[in-house]
Write a protein that holds these residues in place. Sequence first.
Motif, short mmCIF file in Angstrom:
data_model
loop_
_atom_site.label_atom_id
_atom_site.label_comp_id
_atom_site.label_asym_id
_atom_site.label_seq_id
_atom_site.Cartn_x
_atom_site.Cartn_y
_atom_site.Cartn_z
N UNK A 78 0.62 -1.11 -0.04
CA UNK A 78 0.01 0.00 0.06
C UNK A 78 0.87 1.35 -0.01
N UNK A 79 0.35 2.20 -0.87
CA UNK A 79 1.10 3.46 -1.00
C UNK A 79 -0.01 4.44 -1.61
N UNK A 80 -0.37 5.40 -0.84
CA UNK A 80 -1.67 6.23 -1.28
C UNK A 80 -1.27 6.77 -2.86
N UNK A 81 -2.43 6.59 -3.50
CA UNK A 81 -2.36 6.96 -4.97
C UNK A 81 -1.14 7.09 -5.59
N UNK A 82 -0.25 5.89 -5.26
CA UNK A 82 0.93 5.56 -5.89
C UNK A 82 0.97 4.84 -7.30
N UNK A 83 -0.19 4.31 -7.59
CA UNK A 83 -0.16 3.52 -8.60
C UNK A 83 -1.24 4.07 -9.92
N UNK A 84 -1.10 5.07 -9.87
CA UNK A 84 -2.31 5.74 -10.74
C UNK A 84 -1.57 5.95 -12.37
N UNK A 85 -2.10 5.05 -13.20
CA UNK A 85 -1.70 5.01 -14.49
C UNK A 85 -1.74 3.40 -14.75
N UNK A 110 -4.29 -3.41 -7.75
CA UNK A 110 -5.71 -3.88 -7.47
C UNK A 110 -6.50 -2.42 -7.56
N UNK A 111 -5.71 -1.65 -7.14
CA UNK A 111 -6.51 -0.12 -7.16
C UNK A 111 -5.33 1.15 -7.35
N UNK A 112 -5.67 2.17 -7.23
CA UNK A 112 -4.62 3.27 -7.04
C UNK A 112 -3.62 3.33 -6.10
N UNK A 113 -4.08 2.29 -5.05
CA UNK A 113 -3.16 2.72 -3.79
C UNK A 113 -2.54 1.33 -3.34
N UNK A 114 -2.98 0.33 -4.00
CA UNK A 114 -2.63 -1.16 -3.71
C UNK A 114 -2.21 -2.15 -4.59
N UNK A 115 -1.26 -2.95 -4.40
CA UNK A 115 -1.01 -3.83 -5.12
C UNK A 115 -0.95 -5.49 -4.41
#
Length: 142
Positions: A78-85, A110-115
């Motif tokens: 988890x890292x908040x909004x790190x995975x945008x794109x 899985x979403x913009x904040x989680x892998x």
Amino acid sequence: MIIKYFDNFNGVWQDITGTVGSSLVITENGFEVLQLNKKYIVGLTQSGTDAPLVTTTYFNTIGTITWTRLGIGNYNGNLTNAFIGNMPKIEGSIGMVDSNVIRYFSLYKTDNSNVNLRTWLSDGSTQSDDILKETTIEISIY
């Protein structure tokens, strides 16, 4: 030409004027000539019911990802909004860990904040802990 660089102390991209940026971008005469994606390349180890632990950081321009254990062979980064794109699914063999037993993992957004990171034995159906042994993973955001 404007060149931005990653400031490890502050954990952000900056150009030569100190303006905070979100990626490495080189422009010339108002045109973008190079933009590098963000990367997170680390070595992970996991034991028993512990969360994965970053043992080696090879390259990190994303930030500090917090790893937790969700269940047997199932972990969240988890890292908040790190995975945008866009981010490719990364999958592969970890290699020989115990005598002739090959271990596998998969890593996906899985979403913009989680892998999600899953590990399992070579039969492909039995999720298992104790698979990650200084396993290098790479997350790229384009």
